[in-house]
Design a protein around this motif. Structure first.
Motif, PDB file in Angstrom:
ATOM      1  N   VAL B  43       2.592  49.645  61.274  1.00  0.00           N
ATOM      2  CA  VAL B  43       2.898  48.757  62.403  1.00  0.00           C
ATOM      3  C   VAL B  43       3.999  47.770  61.997  1.00  0.00           C
ATOM      4  O   VAL B  43       4.044  47.318  60.862  1.00  0.00           O
ATOM      5  CB  VAL B  43       1.626  47.994  62.822  1.00  0.00           C
ATOM      6  CG1 VAL B  43       1.915  47.028  63.931  1.00  0.00           C
ATOM      7  CG2 VAL B  43       0.566  48.965  63.257  1.00  0.00           C
ATOM      8  N   LYS B  44       4.882  47.461  62.936  1.00  0.00           N
ATOM      9  CA  LYS B  44       6.003  46.558  62.642  1.00  0.00           C
ATOM     10  C   LYS B  44       5.487  45.182  62.211  1.00  0.00           C
ATOM     11  O   LYS B  44       4.439  44.723  62.642  1.00  0.00           O
ATOM     12  CB  LYS B  44       6.858  46.384  63.891  1.00  0.00           C
ATOM     13  CG  LYS B  44       8.015  47.373  63.938  1.00  0.00           C
ATOM     14  CD  LYS B  44       9.162  46.871  64.759  1.00  0.00           C
ATOM     15  CE  LYS B  44      10.422  47.686  64.581  1.00  0.00           C
ATOM     16  NZ  LYS B  44      10.299  49.064  64.248  1.00  0.00           N
ATOM     17  N   ILE B  47       3.371  42.253  64.236  1.00  0.00           N
ATOM     18  CA  ILE B  47       2.547  42.772  65.342  1.00  0.00           C
ATOM     19  C   ILE B  47       1.101  42.899  64.891  1.00  0.00           C
ATOM     20  O   ILE B  47       0.812  43.491  63.846  1.00  0.00           O
ATOM     21  CB  ILE B  47       3.058  44.147  65.830  1.00  0.00           C
ATOM     22  CG1 ILE B  47       4.409  44.007  66.526  1.00  0.00           C
ATOM     23  CG2 ILE B  47       2.057  44.766  66.799  1.00  0.00           C
ATOM     24  CD1 ILE B  47       4.977  45.312  67.040  1.00  0.00           C
ATOM     25  N   PRO B  62       5.902  55.198  67.876  1.00  0.00           N
ATOM     26  CA  PRO B  62       6.241  54.420  69.071  1.00  0.00           C
ATOM     27  C   PRO B  62       7.735  54.243  69.239  1.00  0.00           C
ATOM     28  O   PRO B  62       8.467  54.071  68.273  1.00  0.00           O
ATOM     29  CB  PRO B  62       5.554  53.073  68.841  1.00  0.00           C
ATOM     30  CG  PRO B  62       5.327  52.999  67.393  1.00  0.00           C
ATOM     31  CD  PRO B  62       5.158  54.390  66.893  1.00  0.00           C
ATOM     32  N   SER B  65       8.812  48.754  70.626  1.00  0.00           N
ATOM     33  CA  SER B  65       8.028  47.837  69.793  1.00  0.00           C
ATOM     34  C   SER B  65       8.264  46.429  70.299  1.00  0.00           C
ATOM     35  O   SER B  65       9.407  45.984  70.376  1.00  0.00           O
ATOM     36  CB  SER B  65       8.461  47.919  68.328  1.00  0.00           C
ATOM     37  OG  SER B  65       8.233  49.199  67.818  1.00  0.00           O
ATOM     38  N   THR B  67       7.412  42.886  69.241  1.00  0.00           N
ATOM     39  CA  THR B  67       6.867  41.997  68.202  1.00  0.00           C
ATOM     40  C   THR B  67       6.669  40.607  68.825  1.00  0.00           C
ATOM     41  O   THR B  67       7.031  40.404  69.976  1.00  0.00           O
ATOM     42  CB  THR B  67       7.830  41.904  67.017  1.00  0.00           C
ATOM     43  OG1 THR B  67       8.992  41.165  67.412  1.00  0.00           O
ATOM     44  CG2 THR B  67       8.261  43.291  66.536  1.00  0.00           C
ATOM     45  N   ASP B  75      13.778  51.140  66.603  1.00  0.00           N
ATOM     46  CA  ASP B  75      14.288  50.239  65.540  1.00  0.00           C
ATOM     47  C   ASP B  75      15.592  49.551  65.880  1.00  0.00           C
ATOM     48  O   ASP B  75      16.224  48.937  65.019  1.00  0.00           O
ATOM     49  CB  ASP B  75      14.461  51.004  64.217  1.00  0.00           C
ATOM     50  CG  ASP B  75      13.129  51.453  63.653  1.00  0.00           C
ATOM     51  OD1 ASP B  75      13.081  52.483  62.964  1.00  0.00           O
ATOM     52  OD2 ASP B  75      12.118  50.771  63.937  1.00  0.00           O
ATOM     53  N   GLU B 130       4.135  49.902  71.126  1.00  0.00           N
ATOM     54  CA  GLU B 130       3.274  49.008  70.347  1.00  0.00           C
ATOM     55  C   GLU B 130       3.641  47.570  70.727  1.00  0.00           C
ATOM     56  O   GLU B 130       4.809  47.233  70.902  1.00  0.00           O
ATOM     57  CB  GLU B 130       3.442  49.217  68.836  1.00  0.00           C
ATOM     58  CG  GLU B 130       4.807  48.962  68.286  1.00  0.00           C
ATOM     59  CD  GLU B 130       4.863  48.994  66.766  1.00  0.00           C
ATOM     60  OE1 GLU B 130       3.820  48.798  66.113  1.00  0.00           O
ATOM     61  OE2 GLU B 130       5.968  49.207  66.247  1.00  0.00           O
TER      62      GLU B 130
END
Lengths: 160, 164
Positions: B43-44, B47, B62, B65, B67, B75, B130
């Motif tokens: 997971v980033k 997060i 995913p 994302s 955050t 990315d 996510e």
């Protein structure tokens, strides 16, 4: 001593590959407009199940598409007990209506993603103590045991 | 038992039995939690995923994302997040315009690849997302609206599975 070597190597490998956080998914859909002609079964009186998530409570609303609508509104608290009661009510509605697998969820903007996931868990995930629900595969026409209470959840608030 | 000779010529023995016990228990635990899931994803940073009782496992990395402070698509940073929302300059009709543009490009690529491989166009676009658990639904709605306009109608929300 060789035993210790093996154990050390195995330990090192397993520690590097161990997963301490398991990730899953919850699938939801958003409404979409279609230019396809109206489904002839649209005029049939059918049950619509809706969940309204407000900042201080959750409402489970069932109503029919044509009169008499027989709207029933059940309210639950936005806490752990409320989610349990919501789950029990969702199971009850689903058990009484075998063909209904879709539920529309509306949420207030202030509700957090964390709270929303707990509500999705309550209305979507079937537990071992719940009755069995069956669904029909669209392609093959076979009936199969579903792992969900309501397998299709539409996020009704996501519209322009 | 291992042993060695000390300075005074006395034999020092090392008891390996407790070490073997520790190793056995550790290996048993690690073997039980060993995951053979096809997709392993970290997971980033920042997060925190919400907990869920879902049994459906993650099946793809995913794309979106969200955050606590930024939104990424594959990315690539798309927008910042301030006080639980994107800046007004990035908003259009309730959606996030830079996010819509990035997802639209992705959708076009997916359609071309699907047509090349099977000759049919995919009916419903699916996308995995996510998101930090503290974000309000308002932000989630903006992200979903942007994706909806880019022909992504089904979302796989990443959650933290409860370990049995």
């Amino acid at each position: 001593m060789p035993f210790i070597d093996i154990f050390s190597m195995l330990n090192t490998f397993l520690l590097f590959s161990a997963v301490f956080l398991s990730v899953g998914i919850i699938e939801v859909q958003v409404p979409f407009l279609s230019s396809a002609p109206a489904d002839p079964t649209d005029n049939v009186r059918s049950l619509a199940v809706k969940v309204d998530v407000l900042p201080d409570k959750i409402q489970l609303v069932t109503s029919y598409s044509a009169p008499p609508t027989d709207e029933v509104v059940r309210e639950f608290a936005l806490d752990k007990n409320g989610y349990e009661e919501l789950h029990a009510a969702a199971v009850e509605v689903r058990a009484a209506n075998e063909d209904i697998k879709m539920l529309t969820l509306f949420s207030d903007d202030a509700v957090t993603f964390d709270q929303l996931v707990m509500i999705l868990d309550a209305v979507k995930n079937r537990r071992d103590t719940d009755p069995e629900f069956f669904e029909t595969d669209k392609k093959s026409g076979d009936r199969y045991r579903s792992v969900h209470v309501f397998s299709q959840v539409v996020m009704g608030s996501v519209i322009l | 038992m291992a042993g060695s000779v000390g300075e005074a010529g006395e034999s020092i023995s090392l008891n390996l039995n407790p070490r073997l016990d520790v190793f056995s228990i550790l290996i048993t635990f690690l073997l039980m939690s060993y995951s053979t899931d096809p997709v392993n994803y970290d997971v980033k940073k920042g997060i925190e995923l919400p907990d869920s009782t879902t049994i459906v496992a993650l099946d793809e990395i995913p794309v979106i994302s969200v955050t606590p402070a930024e939104i990424y698509v594959n990315d690539m940073k798309i927008s910042n997040i301030l006080d639980g929302d994107v800046p007004e300059s990035d908003r259009t009709q309730g959606a996030i315009f830079p996010l819509y543009e990035a997802l639209k490009d992705l959708s076009e690529v997916n359609k071309k690849l699907t047509q090349l491989s099977s000759g049919e166009t995919k009916e419903i676009g699916k996308i995995t997302m996510e998101m930090h658990k503290e974000h309000p639904f308002k932000l989630m709605k903006r992200v979903m609206l942007s994706a909806q306009q880019a022909d992504f109608l089904s979302f796989k929300l990443m959650v933290s599975k409860e370990m049995n």
